[in-house]
Design an enzyme around this catalytic site. Sequence first.
Site, mmCIF file in Angstrom:
data_model
loop_
_atom_site.group_PDB
_atom_site.id
_atom_site.type_symbol
_atom_site.label_atom_id
_atom_site.label_comp_id
_atom_site.label_asym_id
_atom_site.label_seq_id
_atom_site.Cartn_x
_atom_site.Cartn_y
_atom_site.Cartn_z
ATOM 1 N N HIS A 262 0.834 -1.201 0.000
ATOM 2 C CA HIS A 262 0.000 0.000 0.000
ATOM 3 C C HIS A 262 0.876 1.262 0.000
ATOM 4 C CE1 HIS A 262 -3.651 2.371 1.108
ATOM 5 N NE2 HIS A 262 -2.732 3.169 1.612
ATOM 6 N N GLU A 263 1.776 1.342 0.963
ATOM 7 C CA GLU A 263 2.629 2.540 1.060
ATOM 8 C C GLU A 263 3.539 2.646 -0.167
ATOM 9 O OE1 GLU A 263 1.765 4.688 3.166
ATOM 10 O OE2 GLU A 263 0.501 3.363 4.379
ATOM 11 N N GLU B 147 -4.587 7.767 -3.185
ATOM 12 C CA GLU B 147 -5.105 6.528 -2.621
ATOM 13 C C GLU B 147 -5.438 5.528 -3.731
ATOM 14 O OE1 GLU B 147 -4.670 6.317 0.444
ATOM 15 O OE2 GLU B 147 -5.730 4.481 1.000
ATOM 16 N N HIS C 107 1.889 4.688 -2.812
ATOM 17 C CA HIS C 107 2.071 6.133 -2.602
ATOM 18 C C HIS C 107 3.501 6.543 -3.006
ATOM 19 C CE1 HIS C 107 -1.719 6.877 -0.598
ATOM 20 N NE2 HIS C 107 -1.491 5.992 0.344
HETATM 21 ZN ZN ZN Z 1 -2.982 5.295 1.744
#
Ligand code: ZN
Length: 512
Positions: A276-277, A306, A280
């Site tokens: 997830h990170e 996101e 980003h």
């Molecule tokens: Zn996030």
Amino acid sequence: MTAERWEQYASDAFQNLFREVQRFTRYVYILHLLSWDQETYMPPGGTEARARQISTLASLVHQEASSPRIGELLAQAEADAQAQGWPPDSDGMGFLREFRRRYDRMTKVPVEWVRAFTQLTSEAQVAWRQAKAESNFARFAPYLKRIVDMKREYAQFFAPYDHIYDPLLDEFEPGMKTAEVQAVFDRLREVQVPLIQTIRERPQVSDEVLYRPFPVDKQRAFVREVLAHIGFDFHRGRVDESAHPFTTSFSINDVRLTIRTAERDFFRQALYSGLHEMGHGLYVQGVDPAYEETPLMGGASLGVHESQSRLWENLVGRSRAFVHWLLPRLQAAFPGTIDDVDVETLYRAINRVEPSYIRIEADEVTYNLHIMLRFELEVALLEGRLQVEDLPQAWNERMQAYLGLTPPDDAHGVLQDIHWSQGALGYFPTYTLGNVMSVQIWERMAQDIPDVDAKMQAGQFQDVLAWLQEHVYRPGAKFPPKDLLRRVTGQALNPEPYLAYLRRKFGEIYGF
Ligand code: ZN
């Protein structure tokens, strides 16, 4: 070469403004460094000094960036741009548009309001922590009441608006209107609530494998290896640990991710939050290098950001193709731990759907309901239809209606998130907007990379990354989020691809 990109604009006002903005942006990224250190390595004794350092530097930035002189330079640069006919999709126009948006936000809100709100939210966070520990909403309620009142005041600084929630939402998702979010959420609710009900009635999926012991040192090494393999550039980034995983950056060339490790919760805390990170992080590393130290370097919006963290976490990381590639690597890195597990077992385990009270533990199917509930309650509070003292009851009623659960106490219900105590109303919807956009973007990409599943199964992620870099990451914040989505997908925000994806994927896993 990157300097030339900016020097081509023949406006003294623009050139002066550009240099000033570069300077503020440097301060802002120094602030990021102070906060990153606070969350990762700072000893507890540093807390008070760090808070003073951050607040001193933050008010310096605000004071300088919102000064009338900057406003004059900006107005002159805009006039020059118009007189000289700069193309609407040029870097110069993107810079002026994005800085104008920020400048207006800084100057429309009186300094006294900002000071009072900062004071209020720092007290509110202390009260929230106590209230959560005691599961006692009444302790937090007076603070939340004042936060809601002040946010209603805040909205007035941006009048006229269509809806009182619009100015709050706009802070996180520029150009998005409350009515648009409501329309998308209405449709998601209509499909997702019965979908969850259907899944609950099916035989459950076992996720026992996820909670086996994985040595934490090896977890750290494994996550770094996976991220490097996919394309996170460790020459321009790092992975550290913190209580709550996050991503920040000090430059396009220095991107910091954090994960959490727990021996018996490897997949959720380390691996999938790492993916997830990383989403980003890949976004930031992929922004046009010429945008370094400009307002364009951060990405289009929280929702678009996101969409990328969710895309890598879910559409890549929770796909069957990815699990095919992942499993033999896991078995090699953790000998004896999951030798008995096959691809189907792991795939089903990481996609298990289970309604829970807690948002941050929610799966792909139930997550949006947690967001919807918060959005609806925020809107009702702002509109004055709901009073703060009635919030716990309203929360529990919606949990029951959407997820079929009633929290055992307020600590597991209305008090679970820190965000309201920080004054972040209008922020939650960006998570669901990100989910919706992620599938729209993925499907457009799959038209250009028809064998994407085969590629992922073979561990080849470079085409996916290159496509996203070219279409989504490189423009940074040059285009407003709605324009970017339309440029990338040819469509406006549309929940249907996301809903079709959920039904297809979970219909197959749960057999309906
Ligand atoms: Zn996030």
